[in-house]
Motif scaffolding. Structure first.
Motif, PDB file in Angstrom:
ATOM      1  N   ILE A 150       0.747  -1.452  -0.086  1.00  0.00           N
ATOM      2  CA  ILE A 150       0.120  -0.147   0.001  1.00  0.00           C
ATOM      3  C   ILE A 150       0.943   1.235  -0.177  1.00  0.00           C
ATOM      4  O   ILE A 150       0.642   2.176  -0.775  1.00  0.00           O
ATOM      5  CB  ILE A 150      -0.958  -0.061   1.157  1.00  0.00           C
ATOM      6  CG1 ILE A 150      -1.892  -1.279   1.207  1.00  0.00           C
ATOM      7  CG2 ILE A 150      -1.775   1.210   1.304  1.00  0.00           C
ATOM      8  CD1 ILE A 150      -2.937  -1.536   0.134  1.00  0.00           C
ATOM      9  N   VAL A 151       1.757   1.331   0.776  1.00  0.00           N
ATOM     10  CA  VAL A 151       2.827   2.380   0.969  1.00  0.00           C
ATOM     11  C   VAL A 151       3.399   2.624  -0.428  1.00  0.00           C
ATOM     12  O   VAL A 151       3.508   3.681  -1.015  1.00  0.00           O
ATOM     13  CB  VAL A 151       3.862   2.249   2.044  1.00  0.00           C
ATOM     14  CG1 VAL A 151       4.977   3.005   1.919  1.00  0.00           C
ATOM     15  CG2 VAL A 151       3.155   2.434   3.282  1.00  0.00           C
ATOM     16  N   GLN A 152       4.048   1.520  -1.101  1.00  0.00           N
ATOM     17  CA  GLN A 152       4.527   1.637  -2.431  1.00  0.00           C
ATOM     18  C   GLN A 152       3.761   2.253  -3.319  1.00  0.00           C
ATOM     19  O   GLN A 152       3.985   2.913  -4.349  1.00  0.00           O
ATOM     20  CB  GLN A 152       5.087   0.104  -3.017  1.00  0.00           C
ATOM     21  CG  GLN A 152       6.181  -0.176  -2.095  1.00  0.00           C
ATOM     22  CD  GLN A 152       6.712  -1.594  -2.658  1.00  0.00           C
ATOM     23  OE1 GLN A 152       6.016  -2.490  -3.221  1.00  0.00           O
ATOM     24  NE2 GLN A 152       7.637  -2.166  -2.053  1.00  0.00           N
ATOM     25  N   ILE A 153       2.378   1.722  -3.464  1.00  0.00           N
ATOM     26  CA  ILE A 153       1.228   2.220  -4.497  1.00  0.00           C
ATOM     27  C   ILE A 153       1.058   3.862  -4.343  1.00  0.00           C
ATOM     28  O   ILE A 153       1.142   4.565  -5.219  1.00  0.00           O
ATOM     29  CB  ILE A 153      -0.001   1.431  -4.196  1.00  0.00           C
ATOM     30  CG1 ILE A 153       0.145   0.036  -4.776  1.00  0.00           C
ATOM     31  CG2 ILE A 153      -1.068   2.404  -5.042  1.00  0.00           C
ATOM     32  CD1 ILE A 153      -1.124  -0.695  -4.049  1.00  0.00           C
ATOM     33  N   VAL A 154       0.940   4.342  -2.984  1.00  0.00           N
ATOM     34  CA  VAL A 154       0.931   5.503  -2.567  1.00  0.00           C
ATOM     35  C   VAL A 154       2.167   6.313  -3.199  1.00  0.00           C
ATOM     36  O   VAL A 154       1.877   7.625  -3.578  1.00  0.00           O
ATOM     37  CB  VAL A 154       0.598   5.737  -1.118  1.00  0.00           C
ATOM     38  CG1 VAL A 154       0.718   7.333  -0.834  1.00  0.00           C
ATOM     39  CG2 VAL A 154      -0.725   5.202  -0.831  1.00  0.00           C
ATOM     40  N   GLU A 155       3.343   5.933  -2.781  1.00  0.00           N
ATOM     41  CA  GLU A 155       4.710   6.552  -3.088  1.00  0.00           C
ATOM     42  C   GLU A 155       4.417   6.753  -4.512  1.00  0.00           C
ATOM     43  O   GLU A 155       5.193   7.647  -5.163  1.00  0.00           O
ATOM     44  CB  GLU A 155       5.868   5.777  -2.438  1.00  0.00           C
ATOM     45  CG  GLU A 155       5.669   6.048  -0.953  1.00  0.00           C
ATOM     46  CD  GLU A 155       6.995   5.383  -0.124  1.00  0.00           C
ATOM     47  OE1 GLU A 155       7.538   4.438  -0.983  1.00  0.00           O
ATOM     48  OE2 GLU A 155       7.261   5.775   0.865  1.00  0.00           O
ATOM     49  N   HIS A 156       4.261   5.803  -5.434  1.00  0.00           N
ATOM     50  CA  HIS A 156       4.213   5.572  -6.683  1.00  0.00           C
ATOM     51  C   HIS A 156       3.642   6.763  -7.242  1.00  0.00           C
ATOM     52  O   HIS A 156       3.864   7.517  -8.359  1.00  0.00           O
ATOM     53  CB  HIS A 156       4.065   4.167  -7.291  1.00  0.00           C
ATOM     54  CG  HIS A 156       4.120   4.327  -8.918  1.00  0.00           C
ATOM     55  ND1 HIS A 156       4.925   4.359  -9.635  1.00  0.00           N
ATOM     56  CD2 HIS A 156       3.010   4.454  -9.762  1.00  0.00           C
ATOM     57  CE1 HIS A 156       4.803   4.392 -10.783  1.00  0.00           C
ATOM     58  NE2 HIS A 156       3.349   4.349 -11.088  1.00  0.00           N
TER      59      HIS A 156
END
Length: 150
Positions: free
Chosen positions: A8-14
């Motif tokens: 989830i963090v990676q999706i938001v950061e992307h």
């Protein structure tokens, strides 16, 4: 991509990096049907559950008040609705969840789909972001009734 906190963090950061937002904070909360229905009723006047709700922090500040902390807001995702929609749309839960995290993040950034022009811009960005994450266009198949997330 697996559906866990790190993903989830990676999706938001992307999403944020693609939109050239260097620093931001937000909350992603997972909910059940009764809670999301109550939120949808209270804040949107719609007495039914929905897949995702976004609450931009800026909307809660009194006019003229600004903070130095880059708070975007909160995203509330209703897990049972997401699971049902994923099944109905022949998608994996993770694929649909990823789409809704991107969708909710875009709402916090001011994107919307109230009218056709706004929807076209937002959906094109979602398609781009999901493609960069290795996922197909979520709008290729027909929408379920009222399936646009809000």
């Amino acid at each position: 991509m697996a559906a866990n906190a790190e993903a989830i963090v990676q999706i938001v950061e992307h999403t944020l990096a693609t939109l050239q937002i260097a620093e931001a904070e937000l909350t992603v909360r997972f909910s059940d049907i009764s809670e999301v229905q109550a939120l949808n009723r209270e804040y949107r006047g719609k007495d039914r559950p929905t897949n995702v709700l976004s609450f931009p922090f800026a909307d809660t500040l009194p006019e003229g008040v600004e903070l130095d902390v880059p708070l975007l807001g909160d995203i509330v995702i209703c897990v049972p609705v997401v699971a049902d929609e994923a099944h109905a749309q022949n998608k994996s839960f993770t694929q649909h969840l990823t789409h809704l995290v991107v969708h909710g993040t875009l709402h916090l950034l001011g994107y919307d789909h109230i009218n056709d022009d706004e929807a076209e811009v937002m959906e094109a960005l979602e398609i781009q972001l999901l493609g960069e994450l290795g996922l197909p266009n979520p709008y290729v198949h027909q929408h379920l009734p009222d399936s646009r997330s809000e």
